[in-house]
Design an enzyme around this catalytic site. Structure first.
Site, PDB file in Angstrom:
ATOM      1  N   ASN A 156     -11.846   7.994 -16.519  1.00 60.36           N
ATOM      2  CA  ASN A 156     -11.857   6.708 -16.552  1.00 60.36           C
ATOM      3  C   ASN A 156     -12.487   6.413 -14.880  1.00 60.36           C
ATOM      4  OD1 ASN A 156     -10.747   6.438 -18.963  1.00 60.36           O
ATOM      5  ND2 ASN A 156      -9.048   5.904 -18.230  1.00 60.36           N
ATOM      6  N   SER A 207      -8.511   8.158 -22.403  1.00 58.42           N
ATOM      7  CA  SER A 207      -7.117   9.205 -23.101  1.00 58.42           C
ATOM      8  C   SER A 207      -6.747   9.101 -24.130  1.00 58.42           C
ATOM      9  CB  SER A 207      -6.232   7.718 -21.701  1.00 58.42           C
ATOM     10  OG  SER A 207      -5.823   8.525 -20.328  1.00 58.42           O
TER      11      SER A 207
END
Length: 544
Positions: A310, A384
């Site tokens: 991320n 995730s």
């Protein structure tokens, strides 16, 4: 004293390309190296990484060492010369954990000066896991709930976007397929996950985690597990994409390299068909024990799924995400746009929903939504959350095609993906884009398609001397192309071999470069070639 494993050369590699197949010899063409040396090195060597040098910024066990070996006699000889003790083996991948008398950095320097034929590598026992997740909690309007089946199903926008219901209507729910979730643990007491477990493994205690005994003090792993396997039509909460699959809990975020590799092998040997990974390295280096472990999984038909991370950055070399055979997943939103946090990667396969994803969280989470009491749920953002959508899709495909290879499954997911618009910043690419991969997963289309009959290519890069004998040269190898994911790997410390398993057949630009010199300057040994890989292929780098 001899510096074992590294040499400096001022001449360019002379490469002899030998392509070997069980049935036929593939075509190959060689292209002259007209690319500048600096450009090749920048594409080949991701960082000034030296496996004999330990950074103060890395977490590792100071008095242990991981050794990959070809035979036990070589391992025993090395252990005796270091006055070390063998603590544990992973015989399936020929790796041992050693307790050393000296600190790891000093021991590695000692190994550097020892002729140790039969030892593939020696590396510190690093700490591995780090979560990358942006969390957001939100209240839910009681009046708009879908009361029948799963009350919160209507808030799971991803199911509508990727076509989950069409797969469910055809009876595909991942019946009995085991997904190993390498994460913070999974809360087995959650009412939407009760009964969804098989035995897991705690590598730190060396104990089996029995069904119903798994715990999660964070919530991240429970959220991931709910996306995969939350029960459907049970009158509470949410529904997972593969609601009849089974979760194998692997509470691995505090595990070191050896423990994680041991758990990967344990999961494969105990029935896992998918390894779900929503974690990143805490360092940027190359960890050979995990490369061995994931190769072991792939060779046993187990799919390896990884979140792209991320940091909203483009990655060309990331471990393990740039390793061959791994299914790397970016995050998209409800509008089929790449999220502002999702990483781009030359190795990216597909994107999947990863923004404002509602799923289960641990029962100790005081900030989460309770619906119904005591079940707890929360919205999370992150790659995730995207990766477990793909792991669940793999479970559906395995249910339909139980004998499919990991390569066939990856290609089916990529071929069935729905094209989405690349971000403005992504540039011009043909077909595959490093920010969108082949597109956003399409469950309905994937389950309607026939399994591709493609077979993967396998490339072995070897270092030989002028007489054709193996050498001890260490080098990086990058396989690059324009129409699909790229791959990166490096050789073992002994024997100079680098393997790429289960890669797409095709034409690759092959960049080879030696490690940086001890003074920090790049080595002058490099090469660039173009090679066709459509079978078992061997590329021999002959050093003058």
């Amino acid at each position: 004293m001899r510096e074992y494993g590294y040499k400096s050369y001022r001449t360019v590699f002379i490469l002899i390309l030998i392509l070997i197949s069980f049935f036929s010899v593939s075509c190959m063409r060689r292209i002259s190296a007209d690319t500048s040396k600096e450009e090749i090195l920048s594409m080949t060597i991701p960082e000034n990484w030296d496996p004999y040098k330990v950074s103060d910024e890395l977490f590792f066990d100071e008095y242990s060492l991981i050794v990959g070996y070809d035979n036990e006699s070589a391992l025993n000889s090395l252990t005796e010369s270091l006055d070390a003790e063998i603590i544990m083996f992973i015989p399936q991948i020929r790796v041992a954990l050693l307790k050393t008398a000296e600190k790891a950095d000093r021991t590695l320097l000692a190994i550097k000066g020892i002729a140790h034929g039969g030892i593939r590598y020696a590396t510190p026992n690093y700490g591995q896991g780090k979560m990358q997740i942006t969390e957001s909690y939100a209240a839910i309007d009681d009046q708009s709930r879908n009361i029948s089946g799963d009350p919160l199903l209507s808030f799971q926008w991803a199911h509508e976007k990727i076509g989950s219901r069409k797969a469910w209507e055809k009876g595909y729910m991942g019946q009995g397929v085991v997904v190993a979730v390498f994460d913070t643990g999974v809360d087995a007491t959650h009412p939407d996950l009760k009964g969804q477990f098989v035995n897991g493994w705690d590598a730190q205690t060396q104990q089996v985690i029995l069904p119903g005994e798994s715990r999660d003090t964070n919530g991240h792993g429970t959220h991931v597990a709910g996306i995969i396997a939350a029960k459907k039509d049970n009158g509470i909460g949410v529904a997972g994409l593969a609601p009849m699959s089974r979760i194998m809990p692997m509470p691995s975020f505090n595990w070191n390299s050896f423990e994680k590799a041991q758990a990967i092998v344990w999961a494969v040997d105990n029935g896992a068909k998918i390894l779900q990974n929503s974690w990143t390295f805490i360092f940027g280096g190359y960890d050979p024990i995990l490369k061995d472990a994931y190769d072991y999984a792939l060779s046993h038909g187990v799919s390896v799924v990884f979140a792209a991370a991320n940091a909203h950055m483009a990655e060309n070399w990331s471990a393990p995400r740039s390793w061959p055979g791994i299914l790397v997943v970016g995050a998209s939103d409800i509008h089929d746009e790449v999220t502002g946090f999702s990483n781009g990667s030359a190795a990216l396969s597909v994107t999947a929903p990863g923004k404002r994803i509602l799923s289960t969280v641990n029962m100790y989470n005081s900030n989460a939504i309770e619906d119904p009491d005591p079940g707890k749920y929360a919205y999370y953002n992150g790659t995730s959350m995207a990766a477990p959508h793909v792991s669940a899709l793999v479970a559906l495909i395995v249910e339909k095609y139980p004998y499919a290879t990991a390569y066939q499954i990856r290609r089916l997911i990529e071929m069935s993906a729905a094209p989405i618009e690349p971000p403005e910043w992504s540039g011009e690419f043909e077909g595959h884009n490093p920010w969108t991969g082949f597109g956003r997963i399409d469950v309905q289309k994937a389950m309607d398609m026939e399994l591709p009959d493609d077979t993967p290519g396998n490339l072995l890069v070897k270092s030989l001397d002028g007489s054709g004998n193996p050498t001890d040269n260490f080098f990086y190898v990058t396989l690059a192309r324009k129409d699909g994911p790229n791959y990166w790997a490096c050789t073992n410390l002994e024997g100079g071999e680098c393997s790429f398993k289960s890669i797409d057949p095709g034409i690759y630009d092959v960049y080879i470069g030696e490690k940086p010199r001890d003074d920090g300057k790049p080595s002058s040994a490099f090469a660039f070639y173009n090679v066709s890989v459509d079978c078992d292929t061997e590329l021999s780098a002959v050093f003058p």
